[in-house]
Motif scaffolding. Structure first.
Motif, mmCIF file in Angstrom:
data_model
loop_
_atom_site.group_PDB
_atom_site.id
_atom_site.type_symbol
_atom_site.label_atom_id
_atom_site.label_comp_id
_atom_site.label_asym_id
_atom_site.label_seq_id
_atom_site.Cartn_x
_atom_site.Cartn_y
_atom_site.Cartn_z
ATOM 1 N N LEU A 135 50.926 38.328 51.204
ATOM 2 C CA LEU A 135 51.451 37.250 50.369
ATOM 3 C C LEU A 135 50.369 36.713 49.441
ATOM 4 C CD1 LEU A 135 53.868 35.411 49.723
ATOM 5 C CD2 LEU A 135 52.947 33.795 51.386
ATOM 6 N N LEU A 136 49.151 36.583 49.951
ATOM 7 C CA LEU A 136 48.054 36.128 49.107
ATOM 8 C C LEU A 136 47.770 37.124 47.986
ATOM 9 C CD1 LEU A 136 45.417 34.551 51.503
ATOM 10 C CD2 LEU A 136 46.876 33.395 49.849
ATOM 11 N N VAL A 137 47.823 38.404 48.317
ATOM 12 C CA VAL A 137 47.594 39.414 47.283
ATOM 13 C C VAL A 137 48.658 39.312 46.189
ATOM 14 C CG1 VAL A 137 47.612 41.898 46.805
ATOM 15 C CG2 VAL A 137 46.303 41.003 48.737
ATOM 16 N N PRO B 189 43.626 35.611 31.644
ATOM 17 C CA PRO B 189 42.162 35.711 31.730
ATOM 18 C C PRO B 189 41.534 34.722 32.696
ATOM 19 C CG PRO B 189 42.901 35.713 29.442
ATOM 20 C CD PRO B 189 44.080 35.341 30.279
ATOM 21 N N VAL B 190 42.236 33.613 32.966
ATOM 22 C CA VAL B 190 41.718 32.587 33.870
ATOM 23 C C VAL B 190 42.703 32.413 35.023
ATOM 24 C CG1 VAL B 190 41.050 30.177 34.131
ATOM 25 C CG2 VAL B 190 40.527 31.394 32.002
ATOM 26 N N VAL B 191 42.193 32.449 36.255
ATOM 27 C CA VAL B 191 43.039 32.306 37.439
ATOM 28 C C VAL B 191 43.087 30.840 37.847
ATOM 29 C CG1 VAL B 191 43.367 32.980 39.841
ATOM 30 C CG2 VAL B 191 42.411 34.621 38.204
ATOM 31 N N GLU C 179 39.817 29.646 46.605
ATOM 32 C CA GLU C 179 38.833 30.208 45.686
ATOM 33 C C GLU C 179 38.075 31.362 46.339
ATOM 34 O OE1 GLU C 179 35.027 28.825 42.910
ATOM 35 O OE2 GLU C 179 36.142 27.348 44.088
ATOM 36 N N SER C 180 37.683 31.191 47.597
ATOM 37 C CA SER C 180 36.977 32.243 48.319
ATOM 38 C C SER C 180 37.861 33.474 48.495
ATOM 39 C CB SER C 180 36.531 31.721 49.684
ATOM 40 O OG SER C 180 36.128 32.765 50.534
ATOM 41 N N LEU C 181 39.110 33.256 48.836
ATOM 42 C CA LEU C 181 40.043 34.363 49.028
ATOM 43 C C LEU C 181 40.341 35.070 47.711
ATOM 44 C CD1 LEU C 181 42.358 32.451 51.500
ATOM 45 C CD2 LEU C 181 41.021 34.478 52.095
ATOM 46 N N ALA C 182 40.508 34.291 46.640
ATOM 47 C CA ALA C 182 40.764 34.882 45.326
ATOM 48 C C ALA C 182 39.565 35.708 44.855
ATOM 49 C CB ALA C 182 41.087 33.792 44.307
ATOM 50 N N ARG C 183 38.382 35.219 45.139
ATOM 51 C CA ARG C 183 37.176 35.945 44.733
ATOM 52 C C ARG C 183 37.098 37.295 45.461
ATOM 53 N NH1 ARG C 183 33.519 33.443 42.021
ATOM 54 N NH2 ARG C 183 34.085 31.397 42.885
ATOM 55 N N ALA C 184 37.462 37.296 46.737
ATOM 56 C CA ALA C 184 37.468 38.547 47.502
ATOM 57 C C ALA C 184 38.508 39.518 46.934
ATOM 58 C CB ALA C 184 37.754 38.253 48.972
ATOM 59 N N TYR C 185 39.678 38.982 46.573
ATOM 60 C CA TYR C 185 40.715 39.836 45.984
ATOM 61 C C TYR C 185 40.258 40.443 44.661
ATOM 62 C CZ TYR C 185 44.516 41.017 42.897
ATOM 63 O OH TYR C 185 45.298 41.674 41.977
ATOM 64 N N LEU C 186 39.705 39.628 43.778
ATOM 65 C CA LEU C 186 39.278 40.113 42.465
ATOM 66 C C LEU C 186 38.217 41.204 42.603
ATOM 67 C CD1 LEU C 186 39.111 36.702 40.579
ATOM 68 C CD2 LEU C 186 40.784 38.526 40.191
ATOM 69 N N ALA D 227 49.720 37.883 40.589
ATOM 70 C CA ALA D 227 50.455 37.156 39.555
ATOM 71 C C ALA D 227 49.544 36.233 38.761
ATOM 72 C CB ALA D 227 51.589 36.356 40.201
ATOM 73 N N LEU D 228 48.663 35.507 39.452
ATOM 74 C CA LEU D 228 47.802 34.548 38.773
ATOM 75 C C LEU D 228 46.736 35.217 37.918
ATOM 76 C CD1 LEU D 228 47.250 31.907 41.621
ATOM 77 C CD2 LEU D 228 48.795 31.740 39.655
#
Length: 251
Positions: free
Chosen positions: A133-135, A145-147, A191-198, A140-141
């Motif tokens: 779900l986080l992925v 260019p900016v999440v 933010e930490s989770l998004a950084r890992a995804y990116l 989507a976000l």
């Protein structure tokens, strides 16, 4: 051997529950809107639903939709289960449905109450959100260019295969009422989770934390959807990402 009906049996969780139960030697029927021989839309009910539950010992109710209709679907399922004399109804819910006034959570809580008041023997398991779900959220976000991320919100994602294993265990056990919650191994900032995804997806994006408003946001920010005291999950978000994307590869 037990005969078990899994609703939403072709979905992310239901498919894994079905596989696990079949591996353990149980007869499993898969109910979904498009899968024969038990192709049923639970929101509509009908004779196909009665045929699906006939002779079933246990129902594992995984079918759910954020687009609505869960309460109506559960009411139809419960009525059919009563008519068929089903001995055990297992329902998968979400940690925090009684603390976070978010629309989908309210619906899940309402279904919990329907299950509890159904007259059937029942078990309810609440878990935190799945890694997938986080992925989906970050995919989507990150199209821009900016999440943008909700400021101050953490999440505690859990590996879906672990939840499937627990549901399968509960399905073949005695009805247990509301069992202990399952949470992922750690609660981390979005933010930490998004950084890992990116990083895993090979995307370069800036991130911005956006303060929001409302009672639901306040409850999420306050951790109402977390269960740090039940951080029983083993699989980390990075491990999930590595399995899905490889090392820095794309989905």
């Amino acid at each position: 051997m037990t005969t078990i009906l899994v609703t939403g049996g072709t979905g992310t969780l239901g498919r894994l529950v079905t596989e696990r139960l079949r591996e353990d030697g149980h007869e499993v029927r898969v109910l979904s809107r498009h899968t024969q021989p038990y192709a049923v839309d639970l929101r509509e009910g009908g004779p196909g639903l009665d045929a699906a539950v006939a002779g079933v010992d246990t129902i594992v109710h995984c079918a759910s939709s954020p687009r609505g209709g869960d309460e109506q679907a559960a009411a139809h399922l419960i009525a059919a289960a009563r008519r068929a004399g089903v001995g055990h109804l297992v329902y998968i819910s979400i940690v925090g449905v009684d603390r976070v006034p978010f629309g989908y959570y309210k619906s899940k809580l309402a279904v919990e109450k329907l299950v509890e008041e159904s007259g059937l023997s029942w078990t309810v398991l609440r878990t935190t959100q799945f890694h997938d779900l986080l992925v989906q959220l970050f995919q989507a976000l990150s199209k821009s260019p900016v999440v943008p991320l909700p400021a101050g919100v953490r999440d505690q994602p859990i590996e879906v295969t672990e939840v499937a294993g627990r549901l399968a265990e509960l399905a073949v056990g005695a009805p247990a009422g509301r069992v202990e919650d399952m949470g992922g191994p750690e609660a981390r900032s979005l933010e930490s989770l998004a950084r890992a995804y990116l990083k895993a997806a090979g995307r370069r994006r800036a991130m911005v934390n956006v303060p929001l408003w409302g009672k639901a946001y306040g409850a999420f920010r306050g951790g109402g959807h977390l269960t740090p005291e039940r951080a029983v999950g083993k699989g980390t978000f990075e491990e999930y990402l590595a399995g899905r994307f490889g090392r820095g590869g794309r989905d």
